[in-house]
Enzyme design. Structure first.
Site, PDB file in Angstrom:
ATOM      1  N   ASP A 147      -1.911   3.767   4.434  1.00 50.74           N
ATOM      2  CA  ASP A 147      -2.394   5.146   4.641  1.00 50.74           C
ATOM      3  C   ASP A 147      -1.725   6.202   4.349  1.00 50.74           C
ATOM      4  OD1 ASP A 147      -5.120   4.170   5.376  1.00 50.74           O
ATOM      5  OD2 ASP A 147      -4.291   4.071   7.644  1.00 50.74           O
ATOM      6  N   LYS A 202      -6.994  -1.428  13.277  1.00 56.64           N
ATOM      7  CA  LYS A 202      -5.664  -1.268  12.823  1.00 56.64           C
ATOM      8  C   LYS A 202      -4.602  -1.572  13.824  1.00 56.64           C
ATOM      9  CE  LYS A 202      -7.301   2.123   9.215  1.00 56.64           C
ATOM     10  NZ  LYS A 202      -7.008   3.295   8.831  1.00 56.64           N
TER      11      LYS A 202
END
Length: 267
Positions: free
Chosen positions: A99, A65
């Site tokens: 997220d 990420k």
């Protein structure tokens, strides 16, 4: 048929294909979602290859990420969080982070409002950054505890909260109205506890982002009378947001959660 994928290392444990393929089927889309193991040093090659082959979009998981930030064009949110978990092709290679909003929707779906609530986030990694930023934007009073206290202090400073080391959990847990475990501790049976379960109390909300099993932290919290939320709703909502970015269609979160829990029962 459009191909979508999740890249990670490891990635064999990922449950995203089950829920994303269920969503594509429910939406009547000719699409398939697959999982590929990609090492961090080959991420740029993998992303450019996916674009060249006409993939519809990508999700990224550990440990990719943060590395993706220098490869894609991150939106303001992903840049601020320091991590990308969703990649879209078309007008360049764009990066997003779903997220934080996925975690907020998981809490809201359980009837938890965070505005004005005392929230303790355990962890200061990529997931914790995303959750902390989103909950701060939503009006939570944040404290962040991490094994590396300096990382907790840095994250807290960036979102207007307070940072602590794990040694201070004895007083932070009773203080908190909402406790969020944003670490991977508990993913494997036998992981050491990071919280003394006797610190939890009735009326607390305890949310663990680990989704592959009911963690010892959640078991301890339930025994203390706290309300518990596992990581499945967050995974579902962040995945649903990815589909909405890729397709412009509202994703069927209920179908996705049903598919995900069925996959968990079969593992």
């Amino acid at each position: 048929m459009l191909v979508y994928a999740v890249f990670g290392d490891p990635v064999e444990h990922s449950l995203s294909p089950a829920m994303q393929n269920a969503a594509f089927s429910a939406l009547g889309l000719s699409a398939r979602y697959l999982a590929f193991r990609v090492k961090k040093e080959r991420l740029k090659d993998a992303i450019l290859g996916a674009e060249a082959m006409g993939f519809g979009g990508l999700n990224l998981t550990i440990p990719l990420k943060e590395a993706a930030l220098s490869i894609v064009e991150p939106d303001e949110n992903a840049a601020a969080m320091g991590a990308v978990n969703t990649v879209a092709f078309g007008d360049g290679i764009r990066g997003y982070n779903t997220d934080g909003l996925g975690a907020l929707r998981a809490l809201e779906g359980a009837g938890v409002r965070v505005a004005g609530r005392r929230v303790l986030i355990i962890g200061a990694g990529g997931a914790a950054k995303a959750i902390a930023r989103q909950l701060a934007l939503s009006g939570a009073e944040l404290s962040i505890a991490n094994r590396d206290r300096e990382r907790a202090l840095d994250l807290a400073a960036s979102v207007g909260g307070r940072g602590y080391g794990l040694s201070e959990l004895d007083r932070l847990i009773p203080w908190a109205e909402v406790v969020v475990n944003a670490t991977s501790v508990g993913m494997r049976e036998g992981d050491p506890r990071i919280v003394d379960g006797r610190l939890f109390r009735q009326g607390q909300i305890v949310f663990d982002i680990v989704y592959n099993r009911e963690t010892e932290l959640l078991q301890d919290a339930a025994r203390a009378g706290a309300r518990i939320i596992d990581g499945v709703p967050m995974l579902v909502h962040q995945g649903a947001l990815s589909i909405e970015i890729w397709t412009g269609r509202k994703a069927p979160a209920d179908v996705m959660e049903e598919a995900l829990r069925e996959e968990l029962r079969n593992r």
